[in-house]
Design a protein around this motif. Structure first.
Motif, mmCIF file in Angstrom:
data_model
loop_
_atom_site.group_PDB
_atom_site.id
_atom_site.type_symbol
_atom_site.label_atom_id
_atom_site.label_comp_id
_atom_site.label_asym_id
_atom_site.label_seq_id
_atom_site.Cartn_x
_atom_site.Cartn_y
_atom_site.Cartn_z
ATOM 1 N N GLU A 41 1.605 -8.104 10.150
ATOM 2 C CA GLU A 41 0.477 -7.189 10.018
ATOM 3 C C GLU A 41 -0.317 -7.622 8.789
ATOM 4 N N GLU A 42 -1.529 -8.102 9.016
ATOM 5 C CA GLU A 42 -2.387 -8.539 7.922
ATOM 6 C C GLU A 42 -3.353 -7.411 7.583
ATOM 7 N N GLU A 43 -3.471 -7.100 6.294
ATOM 8 C CA GLU A 43 -4.236 -5.928 5.865
ATOM 9 C C GLU A 43 -5.149 -6.276 4.704
ATOM 10 N N PHE A 44 -6.341 -5.678 4.710
ATOM 11 C CA PHE A 44 -7.276 -5.741 3.586
ATOM 12 C C PHE A 44 -7.517 -4.301 3.129
ATOM 13 N N ARG A 45 -7.290 -4.040 1.848
ATOM 14 C CA ARG A 45 -7.345 -2.666 1.354
ATOM 15 C C ARG A 45 -8.311 -2.550 0.187
ATOM 16 N N VAL A 46 -9.077 -1.471 0.177
ATOM 17 C CA VAL A 46 -9.946 -1.153 -0.947
ATOM 18 C C VAL A 46 -9.748 0.313 -1.305
ATOM 19 N N THR A 47 -9.497 0.571 -2.575
ATOM 20 C CA THR A 47 -9.433 1.942 -3.099
ATOM 21 C C THR A 47 -10.465 2.078 -4.203
ATOM 22 N N MET A 48 -11.277 3.111 -4.138
ATOM 23 C CA MET A 48 -12.196 3.453 -5.216
ATOM 24 C C MET A 48 -12.044 4.938 -5.517
#
Length: 844
Positions: free
Chosen positions: A460-467
């Motif tokens: 499972e490949e994931e790109f995550r952004v938290t702001m």
């Protein structure tokens, strides 16, 4: 699609939707804010009226001030202030310091007085004499600096220690240095001896029986959950841990059991300061980390790095039986399983202050993750239900490997502005993380001849952004005895990813890509929150009431069309905290809060994944949020050097989220997410810190609670209620000026869940800490589960299903940790000095 490009679009659309929702849903919050404003205005009018009335009555005086800890310049709440007659030493009046450390003693007749200020673990402060007269009715004393209790004799070494647990109105504060048995471990190990917290032999954490809590690191949310988040923080870098079981409206509403906030060490002393930690143990865990700071008058910078590989080894055994399609299947497995967490990262930052403002910036980046490895032997058997005759059986080797790896970079900015007047502030912060992760799993099931029978490969490949950002405004009211606080927060999370799987084909003897399991998804969650709080102290009575409104927008896009969805939700979360200070240092307290658990992405994912050849997992896009109403009553008593507390609590949870195990196919179970129903917890917790002598201190706690679950998945013959209890003790022996021995014990009683039970277990830890080279070097030798009594055993039952699991941790687990302090305060001095942290040195 690149998630970062969506951020501005999502922020704009989210804010627009947020204000549309406000127009429809914020009437209650608006009314609350208006009441607060009216309260504050009335307060000011009453204060002015009181002054006018005083002109006509006999004039009375007032003495007010603030109390802080000398080493950190942090406010000390609930200190006892006594006003004494200078002529007769008679106690005339008194007060208790507020959360901000402020105090005020009113209605003082003309005369000469002095103050005596006490707080457990600190030296008593006695002021000079003050004179109240018609010419000077109001006296503002200089800020009182309380020092940690010490011998206070010239040319002696200071060997006082801080109290291991400090109670405040809305939280418990754990002093990390008080638990030497955690040396070389992580924040999880520190919590093993903390009140309200349970850590099982596999490292799973529960807060008063619930795993639904939120983890913050220095006030910022972790991307990981529960123990996994706490395992990313080395114990040597932890200063304090806050346990907040009934958070106020100031805090995020996420986490039905509350919040665990880990506060890391920071530099405070001028000039160069630093700490270097190195550790290793017999289970092959090893770590090293350092932090360097340079503090000038109005500027500082810091730099640090960490590297660790923590392994949690254990002997694993499981029996599982399923019944489906006229087939009874069963297997027994045993072998070693090794859990791991790891981190390689660096951090740098700077900050500066002006007369009225402060700013700091921090940047961190690196590689981190978690996973496990298993080498097990499986004995399996199949037979028909109708005649109970075996028709197939076999013995196999199973190799399982899972790794969740993330490359990440994070940034954090904080700004604070101080207005004229004491404690009148505006703070703002902005926090962001970008991560790229790969979750990989493989499983091979082979016969003893080497022939492979089954296996899976998945990724499972994931790109995550938290702001995340917000602002908080605090204004003192009632001449500093109270405060009005309000704030805004936005929290944005984006994740894009895809999942694929290969299954072993026994006939072709190769792995085949399974198109039916391939899935692409996109997840967005946007939270906007407003809150307001009023807090005040009226004589011996303190209160804090607040209300938080949170709007949540959630989008799940999936290649499984039936699973795609949008959700808009607005919720109100009230809170209240009361405290009444009785004579002789007794305090009564009460609190209430409403909180929630929103389904995270892995709760919602509609595709099936495999943990091994016999265990499959899936999410549920239709799962609803949990909500909880939590009530607490408490009593605390300070003695001269000792402390006792007693709390009772009740928690009602609605739409409890839990994994349910069902039969997927013969000998394979499926764990899925569901709202299982409601549960109830009612209990009591007691704690005591007792100094039996100058060299022996006991810190002990126990809790007992009744648990009941009203489940939609009730299984006949399985209890839906239990009486749970746990007890712990920590013995601290001071063996000379630079040596400490610590012996801890933990007992956790049996409990029930929706589908099963967990048996009781008990374990002990032992540690010895020695300081060398003028307390610059600290060596800690520790051993976990000294008496080898720890054993985790659980059962799970469902329709056509029974399983039994046991885990025995690795033995002997012996750890050695070395810590070296750079440029710390010398413990020998001709002046009055303190060593806040005997065995860790001054805080950083």
């Amino acid at each position: 699609m690149k998630p970062i490009k969506q951020i501005s679009e999502i922020l704009i659309s989210g804010v627009g939707t947020f204000f549309q929702m406000l127009k429809k849903s914020l009437s209650s919050l608006s009314i609350f804010l208006l009441l607060i404003i009216a309260h504050t205005a009335a307060f000011s009018i009453n204060s002015n009226s009181a002054v006018s009335e005083n002109d006509d009555d006999d004039k009375k005086g007032k003495i007010q001030g603030k109390i802080v800890e000398a080493s950190k310049n942090e406010a000390i709440a609930y200190a006892n202030i006594g006003l004494f007659s200078a002529a007769s030493d008679e106690l005339i009046s008194g007060a208790i310091s507020t959360e901000k450390g402020t105090f005020s003693i009113d209605n003082i007749s003309n005369g000469e007085y002095y103050l005596s200020i006490k707080f457990i673990g600190y030296s008593t402060f006695k002021s000079s004499n003050y004179t109240i007269s018609n010419a000077k009715l109001k006296i503002n004393i200089p800020t009182v600096l309380l020092n940690v209790a010490n011998e206070n004799i010239d040319e002696v070494e200071i060997t006082a220690t801080k109290r291991p647990v400090v109670y405040k109105m809305d939280k418990k504060i754990i002093d990390a240095a008080s638990y030497s048995s955690a040396a070389g471990g992580t924040a999880t190990n520190i919590l093993e001896n903390a009140p309200s917290v349970t850590v099982d032999v596999e490292g799973n954490i529960a807060l008063r029986g619930s795993s639904s809590f939120t983890v913050f690191i220095d006030g910022k949310p972790s991307l990981f959950e529960g123990a996994l988040a706490l395992d990313q923080v080395p114990a040597g870098q932890v200063d304090q841990i806050e346990i907040i079981t009934n958070p106020s409206a100031r805090y995020d509403a996420e986490g039905t059991a509350g919040i665990i906030n880990v506060i890391t060490k920071k530099g405070t002393n001028k000039g160069w300061n630093g700490i270097i930690n190195v550790s290793g143990n017999t289970s092959e865990s090893h770590s090293t980390d350092f932090l360097m700071t340079n503090q000038y008058d109005n500027f500082y910078w810091k730099a640090g790095a960490r590297y660790f590989r923590n392994y949690r080894k254990g002997d694993f055994q499981q029996f599982k039986q399923t019944a489906i399609n006229n087939t009874i299947s069963s297997f027994e497995s045993e072998g070693e399983r090794i859990g791991k967490t790891y981190n390689t990262s660096a951090i740098a930052g700077f900050g500066f202050t002006t007369e009225k403002s402060a700013f700091d910036f921090e940047l961190e980046g690196g590689d981190r993750g978690s996973g496990y490895t298993g080498n097990l032997i499986y004995n399996e058997e199949y037979k028909t239900i109708s005649d109970n005759i075996p028709y197939d059986e076999g013995t196999y080797n199973s190799y399982d490997f899972k790794d969740l790896n993330e490359d990440f970079v994070s940034g954090n900015m904080n700004y604070k502005h101080s207005f004229p007047g004491k404690d009148h502030t505006l703070t703002a912060n902005l926090f962001g993380i970008y991560g790229q992760s790969l979750e990989y799993f493989e499983n091979d099931l082979t016969g003893f001849s080497g022939t492979q029978k089954d296996g899976q490969r998945s990724w499972e490949e994931e790109f995550r952004v938290t702001m995340r950002g917000g602002a908080d405004y605090i204004r003192p009211i009632h001449e500093g005895s109270g405060k009005f606080e309000a704030g805004y927060l936005f929290d944005l999370y984006i994740e894009d990813g895809d999942y694929g799987m290969e299954d072993f084909d026994e006939e072709k003897s190769e792995y085949i890509f399974r198109d039916e399991y391939f899935s692409v998804y996109r997840f967005k969650r946007d939270i906007h929150a407003l809150y307001a709080i009023v807090a005040d102290q009226i004589n011996d009575f303190s209160y804090q009431v607040g209300l938080r409104g949170e709007y949540t927008f959630r989008y799940l896009g999936s290649s499984e069309e039936w699973a795609s969805q949008n959700e808009n939700r607005f919720d109100l979360f009230p809170s209240g905290h009361l405290a009444y200070h009785l004579p002789k240092e007794n305090v009564l307290s009460a609190s209430y809060s409403r909180r929630t658990v929103r389904p995270r992405l892995h709760f919602l994912e509609p595709y099936v994944t495999f943990a091994d050849s016999y265990t499959a997992r899936t999410g549920n896009p239709n799962v609803r949020p949990e909500y909880v109403n939590s009530f607490e009553l408490g009593w605390q008593k300070n003695f001269d050097k000792d402390f006792v507390s007693f709390e009772v609590f009740h928690r009602r949870k609605q739409d409890k989220i839990e994994r349910i195990r069902t039969v997927y196919r013969p000998n394979v179970t499926l764990d899925s997410i569901s709202n299982v129903g409601n549960d109830y917890s009612t209990g009591a917790e007691a704690m005591a810190i007792v100094n039996l002598s100058k060299w022996w201190m006991i810190n002990t706690s126990a809790n007992l609670f009744y648990y009941r679950i009203e489940s939609d998945y009730k299984v006949a013959g399985v209890d839906d209620e239990s009486l749970n209890w746990q007890a712990r003790f920590s013995n601290n022996f001071t063996l000379g000026k630079t040596t400490r021995l610590q012996f801890d014990g933990n007992y956790v009683g049996p409990s029930v869940s929706t589908q099963g039970t967990r048996e009781a277990y008990f374990y002990t830890n032992l540690s010895l800490r020695k300081q060398l080279f003028n307390r610059k070097l600290s060596a800690t030798l520790s051993m976990r589960d000294v008496m080898r009594t720890a054993k985790f055993k659980s059962t799970q039952t469902g329709e056509g299903l029974y399983s039994e699991t046991s885990v025995i941790p690795f033995y002997p687990n012996i750890n050695l940790t070395l810590s070296y302090l750079i440029n710390q305060l010398n413990p020998k001095s001709k002046k009055q000095t303190t060593n806040d942290d005997l065995f860790e040195g001054s805080s950083h």
